[in-house]
Design an enzyme around this catalytic site. Structure first.
Site, PDB file in Angstrom:
ATOM      1  N   LYS A  35     -15.017 -13.578   4.106  1.00 36.07           N
ATOM      2  CA  LYS A  35     -14.894 -12.827   3.095  1.00 36.07           C
ATOM      3  C   LYS A  35     -14.303 -13.443   1.679  1.00 36.07           C
ATOM      4  O   LYS A  35     -14.812 -13.164   0.797  1.00 36.07           O
ATOM      5  CB  LYS A  35     -13.908 -11.429   3.384  1.00 36.07           C
ATOM      6  CG  LYS A  35     -12.496 -12.055   3.663  1.00 36.07           C
ATOM      7  CD  LYS A  35     -11.513 -10.686   3.633  1.00 36.07           C
ATOM      8  CE  LYS A  35     -10.031 -11.438   4.068  1.00 36.07           C
ATOM      9  NZ  LYS A  35      -9.114 -10.113   4.310  1.00 36.07           N
ATOM     10  N   ARG A 128      -0.455  -1.588   8.472  1.00 41.92           N
ATOM     11  CA  ARG A 128      -1.769  -1.689   8.207  1.00 41.92           C
ATOM     12  C   ARG A 128      -2.859  -0.633   9.127  1.00 41.92           C
ATOM     13  O   ARG A 128      -2.067   0.220   9.538  1.00 41.92           O
ATOM     14  CB  ARG A 128      -2.460  -2.892   7.710  1.00 41.92           C
ATOM     15  CG  ARG A 128      -3.348  -2.742   6.608  1.00 41.92           C
ATOM     16  CD  ARG A 128      -3.988  -4.258   6.359  1.00 41.92           C
ATOM     17  NE  ARG A 128      -4.897  -4.783   7.214  1.00 41.92           N
ATOM     18  CZ  ARG A 128      -5.464  -5.860   7.214  1.00 41.92           C
ATOM     19  NH1 ARG A 128      -5.566  -6.695   5.946  1.00 41.92           N
ATOM     20  NH2 ARG A 128      -6.521  -6.274   7.973  1.00 41.92           N
TER      21      ARG A 128
END
Length: 352
Positions: A35, A128
């Site tokens: 990414k 998260r």
């Protein structure tokens, strides 16, 4: 053209090879996280050639770029329901924590005649994504009823949000949960993923709990360091990516602005240290392109004064090099600066 990021393909491949061999000794296969460089195909291919078993990315758009690359592909970010069809078409695996999303993935997978593999994420305190540990059993009991998907793994994310450091306790709990679910529901588990580059220190110290068989490496591959404590790793290159920017102004000016100080372009009231007259170089890049706090000049006698949207101001007063307008200044980058530079369309990417 500048600014530009120059990527050393051989050094990237060597980093991948180093980590792949190290991991293999401990029975671990690695995912190369693409990414940060938007899954540029040449760089992704270098990771595979270096020994990475899986390519992993947070955005399905990036995995689509790699549809012709012969490697297992993993969607890291929990899928959006609106992208379910693309997820099952262009990724072999996805990380998940929502039953309704799994149902949609299963339905879309059946429509195209395939089974989509899923890794269930467990939240072990970083807060998260992930299923709370006490809810995993009930979640799996419902998930195994969904046609079109297959649970092939469990994983955890640590450090990225809450800063929680992986250790024998939290990763040991992941292994315990995965093994319990495997036995109770007769799961054919391929992956027990013990986190990202913040788990590398455990691997180096031979402290990863037995049962962890997968790690997801991004920063370690790209910048040569583990992320639990920020230490560079011997044997890994830390200069795979070099940022070069061109000087567009070079003048001696005061180090403190003249006049009443209000907000800058980003809504902050800046503060300045009076260093007298300063030789200041302006390079043609700014916060739209990079994160100035994450830049490290290769010329150690240069310091970064500040940046606006389009300009970065450098103090070159004490540099031994006689810079002139049109010269370039080189930087290595921390992860956030690299991420922004590689994402910006105004920063050229050059493979060397």
């Amino acid at each position: 053209m500048y600014p530009r990021v120059e990527v050393n393909l051989n050094k990237l491949k060597e980093n991948a090879n180093f980590l792949a061999k190290l991991s293999e000794k401990h029975g671990i296969k690695i995912m190369g996280v693409t990414k940060c460089f938007c899954a540029i195909p040449e760089l992704s291919k270098a990771l595979v050639e270096g020994g990475v078993e899986y390519i992993a990315d947070s955005r399905i758009e990036n995995l689509i770029k790699l549809k012709d690359l012969n490697v297992k592909k993993v969607l890291l970010r929990i899928p959006m329901q609106s992208e379910a069809e693309l997820v099952v078409k262009y990724s072999d695996y996805s990380q998940n924590s929502e039953l309704e999303t799994l149902k949609l993935l299963g339905a879309k997978a059946l429509e195209i005649g395939k089974i989509h593999k899923v890794i269930l994420m467990v939240d072990l305190g970083d807060l998260r994504e992930g299923i709370w540990p006490e809810d995993v059993d009930g979640f799996v009991a419902e998930a195994i009823k969904i046609e079109g998907i297959k649970i092939v793994g469990f994983g955890v994310n640590l450090t990225c949000y809450g800063g929680v450091i992986p250790d024998e306790n939290n990763l040991g709990r992941l292994v315990e949960i995965a093994k319990k679910m495997q036995e109770k529901y007769n799961l054919d588990l391929e992956i027990i993923s013990g986190g990202n580059s913040s788990s590398l220190y455990l691997l180096l110290e031979n402290r990863l709990p037995k049962g962890i068989n997968n790690l997801r490496f991004g920063e370690a591959l790209l910048l040569g360091r583990e992320t639990a404590f920020g230490n560079f790793v011997d044997g890994l290159h830390k200069d795979v990516f070099i940022l070069r920017a061109e000087i567009i102004e070079l003048k001696e000016k005061p180090s403190v602005p003249i006049g009443n100080i209000g907000m800058d372009a980003f809504g902050q009231k800046p503060h300045f240290e009076d260093k007298g007259i300063m030789k200041r170089a302006i390079v043609a890049m700014g916060r739209q392109d990079i994160d100035p706090s994450g830049l490290i000049p290769l010329d150690q006698d240069i310091s970064i004064v500040g940046a606006s949207s389009d300009h970065t101001i450098l103090d070159v007063t004490h540099s031994k090099r006689e810079y002139k307008v049109g010269d370039t200044v080189e930087f290595v980058m921390e992860y956030g600066a690299l991420l922004r530079a590689m994402t910006s369309e105004y920063v050229k990417k050059v493979i060397v």
